[in-house]
Scaffold this motif. Structure first.
Motif, PDB file in Angstrom:
ATOM      1  N   THR A 101     -31.408  12.981   9.889  1.00 33.53           N
ATOM      2  CA  THR A 101     -31.765  11.700   9.282  1.00 33.53           C
ATOM      3  C   THR A 101     -30.749  10.633   9.659  1.00 33.53           C
ATOM      4  O   THR A 101     -31.110   9.499  10.004  1.00 33.53           O
ATOM      5  N   GLN A 102     -29.462  10.982   9.604  1.00 32.54           N
ATOM      6  CA  GLN A 102     -28.434  10.024  10.047  1.00 32.54           C
ATOM      7  C   GLN A 102     -28.560   9.737  11.535  1.00 32.54           C
ATOM      8  O   GLN A 102     -28.350   8.604  11.991  1.00 32.54           O
ATOM      9  N   ALA A 103     -28.923  10.744  12.298  1.00 35.11           N
ATOM     10  CA  ALA A 103     -29.082  10.556  13.737  1.00 35.11           C
ATOM     11  C   ALA A 103     -30.171   9.534  14.045  1.00 35.11           C
ATOM     12  O   ALA A 103     -29.996   8.653  14.897  1.00 35.11           O
ATOM     13  N   ILE A 104     -31.296   9.635  13.342  1.00 30.36           N
ATOM     14  CA  ILE A 104     -32.403   8.712  13.586  1.00 30.36           C
ATOM     15  C   ILE A 104     -32.028   7.301  13.160  1.00 30.36           C
ATOM     16  O   ILE A 104     -32.268   6.327  13.881  1.00 30.36           O
ATOM     17  N   LEU A 105     -31.420   7.167  11.983  1.00 33.06           N
ATOM     18  CA  LEU A 105     -30.977   5.848  11.533  1.00 33.06           C
ATOM     19  C   LEU A 105     -30.004   5.229  12.535  1.00 33.06           C
ATOM     20  O   LEU A 105     -30.125   4.047  12.889  1.00 33.06           O
ATOM     21  N   THR A 106     -29.052   6.011  13.023  1.00 31.82           N
ATOM     22  CA  THR A 106     -28.056   5.501  13.950  1.00 31.82           C
ATOM     23  C   THR A 106     -28.683   5.075  15.268  1.00 31.82           C
ATOM     24  O   THR A 106     -28.325   4.036  15.834  1.00 31.82           O
ATOM     25  N   ALA A 107     -29.627   5.855  15.761  1.00 35.37           N
ATOM     26  CA  ALA A 107     -30.322   5.484  16.993  1.00 35.37           C
ATOM     27  C   ALA A 107     -31.065   4.163  16.817  1.00 35.37           C
ATOM     28  O   ALA A 107     -31.023   3.285  17.695  1.00 35.37           O
ATOM     29  N   VAL A 108     -31.734   4.007  15.682  1.00 33.53           N
ATOM     30  CA  VAL A 108     -32.463   2.767  15.424  1.00 33.53           C
ATOM     31  C   VAL A 108     -31.497   1.587  15.340  1.00 33.53           C
ATOM     32  O   VAL A 108     -31.702   0.535  15.972  1.00 33.53           O
ATOM     33  N   LEU A 109     -30.422   1.732  14.578  1.00 27.30           N
ATOM     34  CA  LEU A 109     -29.459   0.645  14.436  1.00 27.30           C
ATOM     35  C   LEU A 109     -28.786   0.306  15.766  1.00 27.30           C
ATOM     36  O   LEU A 109     -28.391  -0.839  15.995  1.00 27.30           O
ATOM     37  N   ALA A 110     -28.665   1.296  16.642  1.00 29.19           N
ATOM     38  CA  ALA A 110     -27.988   1.072  17.917  1.00 29.19           C
ATOM     39  C   ALA A 110     -28.799   0.214  18.873  1.00 29.19           C
ATOM     40  O   ALA A 110     -28.218  -0.523  19.682  1.00 29.19           O
ATOM     41  N   VAL A 111     -30.130   0.297  18.799  1.00 30.01           N
ATOM     42  CA  VAL A 111     -30.929  -0.354  19.847  1.00 30.01           C
ATOM     43  C   VAL A 111     -31.956  -1.356  19.346  1.00 30.01           C
ATOM     44  O   VAL A 111     -32.507  -2.123  20.142  1.00 30.01           O
ATOM     45  N   VAL A 112     -32.243  -1.362  18.045  1.00 29.16           N
ATOM     46  CA  VAL A 112     -33.274  -2.260  17.515  1.00 29.16           C
ATOM     47  C   VAL A 112     -32.616  -3.521  16.958  1.00 29.16           C
ATOM     48  O   VAL A 112     -31.708  -3.445  16.125  1.00 29.16           O
ATOM     49  N   HIS A 113     -33.091  -4.664  17.412  1.00 26.05           N
ATOM     50  CA  HIS A 113     -32.569  -5.956  16.993  1.00 26.05           C
ATOM     51  C   HIS A 113     -33.601  -6.668  16.120  1.00 26.05           C
ATOM     52  O   HIS A 113     -34.795  -6.330  16.153  1.00 26.05           O
ATOM     53  N   PRO A 114     -33.155  -7.647  15.319  1.00 24.05           N
ATOM     54  CA  PRO A 114     -34.115  -8.362  14.468  1.00 24.05           C
ATOM     55  C   PRO A 114     -35.310  -8.887  15.266  1.00 24.05           C
ATOM     56  O   PRO A 114     -35.154  -9.509  16.319  1.00 24.05           O
ATOM     57  N   GLY A 115     -36.490  -8.590  14.742  1.00 20.98           N
ATOM     58  CA  GLY A 115     -37.724  -9.017  15.400  1.00 20.98           C
ATOM     59  C   GLY A 115     -38.303  -8.015  16.369  1.00 20.98           C
ATOM     60  O   GLY A 115     -39.470  -8.133  16.760  1.00 20.98           O
ATOM     61  N   ASP A 116     -37.508  -7.029  16.796  1.00 23.23           N
ATOM     62  CA  ASP A 116     -38.039  -5.991  17.687  1.00 23.23           C
ATOM     63  C   ASP A 116     -39.091  -5.164  16.962  1.00 23.23           C
ATOM     64  O   ASP A 116     -38.982  -4.903  15.758  1.00 23.23           O
TER      65      ASP A 116
END
Length: 389
Positions: A101-116
């Protein structure tokens, strides 16, 4: 007199108490057999616990390197090569995480920017959409085919846009228990080829694939692997979900961005357990034997349900079994899935999870999910109670 503090604006205004917490509390209150909980009620291999003790006694009790203990990353690299033919550098392409679960959150936070935009395939694990929202992204919900839960590639293609940053896929799939085929992965690969869209592949049930099927990891498909975060879970594989240890395999540029976030939201993960897992992975038999182990439990559970009015949906993988409740000969069959599950817990003494909980719009298709990662005696007791239906 100081003024009262204003209520903070919620980052997740649509998130409340989850159905999982509700059902577990209700199961405890009524002494129900809890087949809603998605984790085992049996112990792990004592040798793994002994390995933790040995790691502690050997002095592995301080912070490990931020990406994870080198021995465990090396063991993961060897496994990825042996199982999926993926050569990856343990220093630059593998990170140990505090669970999947932390892995998925971290991956999302690493590459997803506002509006993506990020495409999620529903029904889906309940953390995906909140993760996207925390990153300021927009979740684009694409339904899997109702009834079969197969990917609908026409709808996925229609959801792709210039704003699409990533797509999250999950196979073997929670909650439906379906497994993506090689043809599915090749279709996804073809669909993504002309795009710059990234892939987050949730593969925590990779060793729970039944009836002779092979887990089609993204790692097997070079054109997918080069754009993917591949997420796995030691907790699911070794019956130690409470340890919260997972891993992410990704190409070096993606890993570099992943670790920028990882170092500030977790930094690192429990040291002695990492060393114990590295030692334990020297023997591949535990995960090689896992498909047969869980297939036997699946078959026991399905055989018991075959004598009821539940209609069994295919159970190709994971440790979940979905059933259609529309044929039950009880008045409560007309209840919404969530109300039915609460009635089942109170009156029959077995807890399940409504599939509608895995949809953003609460789509109700008369299907509930049971977890069969339980002792045989637990399953038999549940089946005895369910036989009343």
């Amino acid at each position: 007199m100081s003024a009262p503090l204003p209520a903070p604006a919620s980052r997740l205004p649509n998130v409340g108490t989850t159905i999982f917490s509700v059902m577990s509390a209700l199961a405890t209150e009524h002494g129900a057999v809890n087949l809603g909980q998605g984790f085992p009620d049996f112990d792990c291999d004592p040798a793994l616990v002994d390995a933790v003790t040995q790691a502690m006694q050997a002095g592995h009790n301080q912070y490990p390197p931020m990406p994870g203990a080198p021995a465990l990353r090396q063991a993961m690299a060897a496994k990825m090569q042996a199982l999926y033919g993926l050569a990856c550098n343990p220093d630059t392409e593998i990170t140990i995480t505090a669970g999947a679960t932390q892995a998925i959150l971290t991956a999302v936070l690493a590459v997803v920017h506002p509006g993506d935009e990020v495409i999620v395939l529903e029904p889906c694990y309940d953390s995906y959409v909140p993760n996207i929202e925390l990153a300021g992204g927009v979740a684009v919900r694409v339904p899997l085919t109702p009834g079969t839960f197969r990917p609908d590639f026409d709808r996925i293609a229609a959801a792709l846009s210039p704003r699409t940053r990533a797509i999250i896929v999950n196979s073997p799939h929670n909650p439906s228990g379906t497994v993506w085929t090689e043809a599915d992965m090749l279709h996804l690969q073809e669909l993504m080829a002309p795009t710059h869209v990234l892939l987050i592949s949730d593969e925590v049930y990779e060793h729970m694939v039944f009836d002779g099927q092979v887990h089609q990891s993204v790692a097997r498909f070079p054109a997918l692997a080069r754009r993917a975060f591949i997420v796995s879970s030691f907790g699911k594989t070794y019956h130690v979900t409470g340890w919260k240890v997972g891993t992410v395999v990704a190409p070096a540029p993606l890993t570099a961005e992943f670790r920028k976030v990882h170092q500030f939201n977790v930094f690192t993960v429990n040291t002695p357990m990492q060393h114990a897992l590295a030692t334990y992975m020297g023997n591949p038999e535990p995960y090689r034997e896992l498909p047969a182990f869980y297939q036997r439990k699946r078959d026991l559970f399905r055989e018991g349900l075959a004598g009821t009015r539940f209609r069994l949906l295919p159970g190709e993988g994971t440790y979940f079994q979905c059933v259609d409740i529309s044929r039950l000969a009880v008045p409560e069959r007309e209840l919404p899935e969530s109300d039915f599950c609460q009635w089942l817990t109170r009156e029959i003494g077995v807890a399940a999870i409504p599939l509608s909980a895995f949809y953003g719009n609460g789509f109700d298709q008369r299907v509930v999910r049971f977890c069969f990662a339980k002792k045989d005696d637990t399953l038999r007791e549940a089946l005895s109670r369910l036989s009343r239906l």
